[in-house]
Design an enzyme around this catalytic site. Structure first.
Site, short mmCIF file in Angstrom:
data_model
loop_
_atom_site.label_atom_id
_atom_site.label_comp_id
_atom_site.label_asym_id
_atom_site.label_seq_id
_atom_site.Cartn_x
_atom_site.Cartn_y
_atom_site.Cartn_z
N ASP A 65 0.78 -1.31 0.09
CA ASP A 65 0.04 0.17 -0.05
C ASP A 65 1.10 1.13 0.05
O ASP A 65 2.19 1.26 0.18
CB ASP A 65 -0.89 0.03 1.29
CG ASP A 65 -0.10 0.00 2.60
OD1 ASP A 65 0.84 -0.54 2.54
OD2 ASP A 65 -0.71 0.88 3.55
N GLU A 118 0.06 -0.76 5.69
CA GLU A 118 1.31 -0.32 6.42
C GLU A 118 1.34 0.82 6.85
O GLU A 118 1.67 1.41 7.76
CB GLU A 118 2.47 -0.88 5.69
CG GLU A 118 3.82 -0.54 6.53
CD GLU A 118 4.51 0.94 6.67
OE1 GLU A 118 5.36 1.11 7.44
OE2 GLU A 118 3.97 1.74 5.88
#
Lengths: 346, 58
Positions: A65, A118
């Site tokens: 991400d 994250e």
């Protein structure tokens, strides 16, 4: 020619909680390059080379991400521009490219994970992986620069402060709630300064930040709300700092801690660091160590796995989260060579 | 300097090298405190250990 995997994955814009197209691409790519690969229960891209029952595991834990803010993907003068090129698809793709190229030593499995979420406080992907595995060695995929090894990340604490008092005429002598909120902040600053005495490195200091302060009134009550963030060194836990600064709040204030992450600093004398030093020197470079004042998934898995762990990946982390995020392709290739060297000499 | 020791690159002091030393191992000079990296085992070669930097992010 730039890595096809790198360009394709950066081209699949994947802000946190919208990672699926990127995850599907990476899993398919790994399946086509001799990995056993699948999407796991929480949406992570998971790939493995080497037997699942191998006695030793190298975990290459990246994240797939990015922060929001799409940047047009393009290659100019050997630089790949795009959101996530540095933080941290460059590192994740280097993990996958190096593992695909490497001859996996007997007795080892190499796992590549593109973790989800994250960049938000949940770290959902890393928490899931943390509870599924206990590797012998781990590299977190974050930009250190191809010649540098990240040994540690600071811890973190957020505190929301709220105080409501009956409205009083401003001609009265009592301090306003805004003044009490400001006084709380200045008490924190003073306490942090005292704790930081004798610590010259930023990594060893408590770094407080006033993220917001607002007052409001409904005509009967005044309220002040502050959010204070702390970056914490290894010798201060989030719990202990929260307990200390709670003393400075008026007894009728409400305090709510969140995003509590313990700092993690790895050892310099272990098999993984030795291997990385040799791998970087093997490319003709002079290695360096770095400690980061931010946090990463190292904070999530480090204490529980208790194995040699570093963070590594190509790119300049000063470009993280910026509109100018870009990655030198030559540095990417160097990082792939370093990682391949390491894997083949486990 | 004994056969198992190396000369500190910073201050010239005798730095003890363990018998089971490994490539990439970091040694510390007892006199000046500087860290040294074992870059080769045969012949035994040392260099100044990597610098420690600080950086922002992630």
């Amino acid at each position: 020619m730039p890595s096809e995997l790198l360009v394709e994955l950066v081209s699949r814009y994947s802000p946190s909680r919208h990672e699926t197209p990127a995850v599907e691409y990476l899993v398919a790519w790994m399946q086509g390059h001799d990995f056993e690969a699948h999407i796991d229960e929480v949406g992570n891209a998971f790939g493995r080379r080497g037997p699942a029952n191998a006695p030793h595991t190298l975990m290459l834990l990246g994240h797939i991400d990015t922060v929001p803010g799409e940047i047009p993907v393009r290659v100019e003068d050997g630089l790949l521009y795009g959101r996530g090129s540095v933080d941290a698809k460059g590192s994740l793709c280097a993990f996958a490219d190096a593992t695909a190229l490497a001859i996996i030593p007997d007795g080892w499995q190499v796992i590549v994970v593109g973790a989800v979420e994250e960049e938000v406080a949940t770290s959902k992907g890393a928490h899931h992986i943390r509870d599924q595995f206990c590797p012998d060695l781990c590299i977190i995929g974050e930009p250190s620069g191809a010649d540098r090894i990240t040994l540690g990340y600071k811890g973190r604490l957020l505190v929301d402060f709220s105080l409501t008092r009956p409205l009083a005429h401003t001609a009265r002598p009592e301090p306003s709630v805004g003044a009490l909120g400001a006084a709380f902040w200045y008490e924190i600053l003073g306490w942090c300064a005292a704790q930081n005495e004798g610590h010259t490195a930023h990594f060893d200091q408590i770094m407080p930040h006033l993220r917001s302060i607002n007052t409001e009134s409904d005509g009967f009550h005044d309220t002040v709300r502050l959010t204070v963030g702390f970056r914490l060194p290894p010798h201060h836990t989030p719990t202990s700092v929260f307990a200390e600064i709670s003393r400075f709040a008026p007894s009728d204030a409400t305090l709510q801690p969140s995003s509590m992450e313990q700092a993690y600093q790895g050892d310099k004398n272990n098999a993984l660091v030795r291997g990385m030093l040799s791998a970087i020197r093997g490319q003709g470079a002079r290695p360096a160590f770095v400690s980061k004042t931010g946090t990463s998934d190292m904070n999530v898995v480090g204490a529980q796995w208790n194995c040699p762990i570093v963070a590594y990946g190509p790119g300049d982390s000063n470009l993280d989260h910026t509109p100018n995020e870009h990655l030198p392709l030559a540095e990417y290739d160097k990082a792939v060579a370093v990682l391949r060297y390491l894997i083949e000499r486990l | 300097m004994s056969n198992n020791n190396v000369e500190c690159l910073e201050c010239g002091a005798d730095v003890r090298v363990p018998g089971n030393v490994m490539q990439g191992e970091i040694l510390k000079c007892g006199d000046c405190g500087i860290e040294l990296e074992v870059t080769e085992l045969n012949p035994l070669t040392i260099d100044l250990a990597p610098m420690e930097m600080e950086d922002w992010g992630e």
